[in-house]
Design an enzyme around this catalytic site. Structure first.
Site, mmCIF file in Angstrom:
data_model
loop_
_atom_site.group_PDB
_atom_site.id
_atom_site.type_symbol
_atom_site.label_atom_id
_atom_site.label_comp_id
_atom_site.label_asym_id
_atom_site.label_seq_id
_atom_site.Cartn_x
_atom_site.Cartn_y
_atom_site.Cartn_z
ATOM 1 N N TYR A 1 -19.196 -120.263 -13.385
ATOM 2 C CA TYR A 1 -18.321 -121.236 -13.745
ATOM 3 C C TYR A 1 -17.337 -120.744 -14.815
ATOM 4 O O TYR A 1 -17.190 -119.486 -15.042
ATOM 5 C CB TYR A 1 -19.317 -122.381 -14.401
ATOM 6 C CG TYR A 1 -20.190 -123.036 -13.220
ATOM 7 C CD1 TYR A 1 -19.729 -123.397 -11.957
ATOM 8 C CD2 TYR A 1 -21.554 -123.012 -13.464
ATOM 9 C CE1 TYR A 1 -20.461 -124.020 -11.104
ATOM 10 C CE2 TYR A 1 -22.225 -123.493 -12.696
ATOM 11 C CZ TYR A 1 -21.866 -123.833 -11.228
ATOM 12 O OH TYR A 1 -22.689 -124.327 -10.526
ATOM 13 N N ARG B 1 -25.302 -120.084 -22.772
ATOM 14 C CA ARG B 1 -25.882 -119.981 -21.596
ATOM 15 C C ARG B 1 -24.975 -118.714 -20.929
ATOM 16 O O ARG B 1 -24.071 -118.833 -20.631
ATOM 17 C CB ARG B 1 -26.384 -120.914 -20.602
ATOM 18 C CG ARG B 1 -27.506 -120.154 -19.564
ATOM 19 C CD ARG B 1 -28.119 -121.407 -18.749
ATOM 20 N NE ARG B 1 -29.113 -120.894 -17.796
ATOM 21 C CZ ARG B 1 -29.912 -121.677 -17.215
ATOM 22 N NH1 ARG B 1 -29.600 -122.873 -17.025
ATOM 23 N NH2 ARG B 1 -30.850 -121.072 -16.219
#
Length: 364
Positions: free
Chosen positions: A183, A231
């Protein structure tokens, strides 16, 4: 004593064990707004005995959603809808709740997984123009993303900060930035997706800039006594891509900024990835990052058995383990792990009478 069931602190947030529920997209929102599905889904997980529940990847702007049915936190409507869900969950559970803030970048505008998960064209009623660091699509044949201008980069960073402010108002206990799985933050990090020639591309320092600026903006808007972490995908699993050595530099940079934890995953950026999937396949990444940087580290990925999780914590490979698909399959995984390891776990009063006779000290 089981090490898996010992307390842990993420910054100043006290957790009563080392089992964390990882973010899991539900593709069940209404134009970014949480629905009844989120209430029953999160309510169920909040009674599991884990120590922290992290909400699914939550888009900071409509264009940042993976699918048109993703959860969002970008305006008053999305904030109010999530507030209703959180109110119901908190009325019945005191489990801390975190949120993962993210932006899908070039992997946005897709169909739900059960509808094929394919990219949706910008002119489709459920699609929009995607953007990325560079005009390189995720897959051949996908719509070409628009390379982000510096003005749009600044706007997206502001959107993350606004999401953090809204999360704080909602009483969210922790924020995890989504810098993994291909992403937008990950797209800036990897040289496979970032071919910019300005200060956001080229050198490792430049490619890390977007992630670090987002962290700084979020940290400034979220209560100082609440943790902010990230993350990451520690490797693209592709030659010439993002890798562990670069991840170590990134982790150290986050630590120097006061980051409270790092959640270590891998992959998701490139179709050519070759991932040796198997039990603990990502744990060595977490182990190395924890050992070299000292950041509080969460390991994730095919951790399915109680003894396996116990060994990861007991040998110091990670500070906590995260469960995703495994806890969807078995929403009482922490109970069963506690029974296996001779530990105790918290259960709601309404469920105390289900304690098996063989485990007389299972519930506390």
């Amino acid at each position: 004593m089981s090490q898996l069931f010992t307390p842990l602190a993420l910054g100043k947030l006290a957790l009563n064990n080392r089992i964390i529920i990882a973010p899991m997209c539900q593709y069940s929102a209404d134009n970014g707004k949480a629905t009844d599905w989120h209430t029953i889904h999160l309510g169920n997980l909040s009674l599991s005995g884990a120590s922290l529940l992290i909400l699914e990847a939550t888009a900071v702007e409509p264009e940042g959603r993976i699918t048109y049915a993703d959860l969002g936190l970008w305006n008053d409507e999305t904030e109010q809808a999530l507030a209703r869900t959180l109110k119901a969950v908190r009325a019945n559970s005191d489990m801390p709740i975190g949120i993962q803030l993210g932006h899908a970048g070039r992997k946005a505008s897709t169909a739900k997984p059960w509808d094929g998960g394919h990219a949706i064209a910008p002119n489709d009623e459920n699609g929009w123009q995607v953007s990325a660091p560079s005009a390189i699509p995720f897959l051949d044949g996908n719509p070409v993303p628009e390379a982000l201008s510096k003005e749009r980069i600044a706007e997206i960073i502001t959107r993350f900060a606004d999401g953090a402010k809204r999360a704080d108002r909602l009483g969210i206990d922790a924020i995890e930035l989504h810098g993994a799985h291909g992403y937008l933050i990950h797209q800036f990090l990897s040289p496979l997706s970032n071919q910019r020639t300005d200060e956001y591309g080229g050198s490792l320092e430049n490619r890390m800039r977007f992630a670090l600026e987002i962290y700084d903006a979020v940290r400034a808007e979220f209560s100082a006594d609440k943790p902010v972490g990230i993350r990451i995908s520690a490797s693209d699993w592709v030659e010439g891509g993002w890798d562990l050595e670069q991840s170590l530099v990134l982790a150290q940079a986050f630590k120097e900024r006061g980051c409270d934890f790092i959640h270590v995953s891998s992959g998701g950026l490139h179709a050519a990835q070759q991932i040796p999937v198997g039990p603990n396949y990502q744990v060595p990444f977490a182990d190395r990052i924890k050992a070299q940087t000292g950041l509080t580290t969460i390991a994730v990925g095919l951790i399915t058995e109680a003894e396996q999780a116990e060994a990861i914590i007991g040998t110091g490979q990670a500070d906590a383990i995260a469960l995703a698909r495994g806890i969807l399959y078995d929403p009482r995984w922490p109970w069963h792990a506690a029974a296996t390891l001779g530990a105790s776990v918290k259960a709601p009063n309404q469920y105390l009478r289900c304690q098996p006779r063989a485990y007389k000290k299972l519930f506390v």
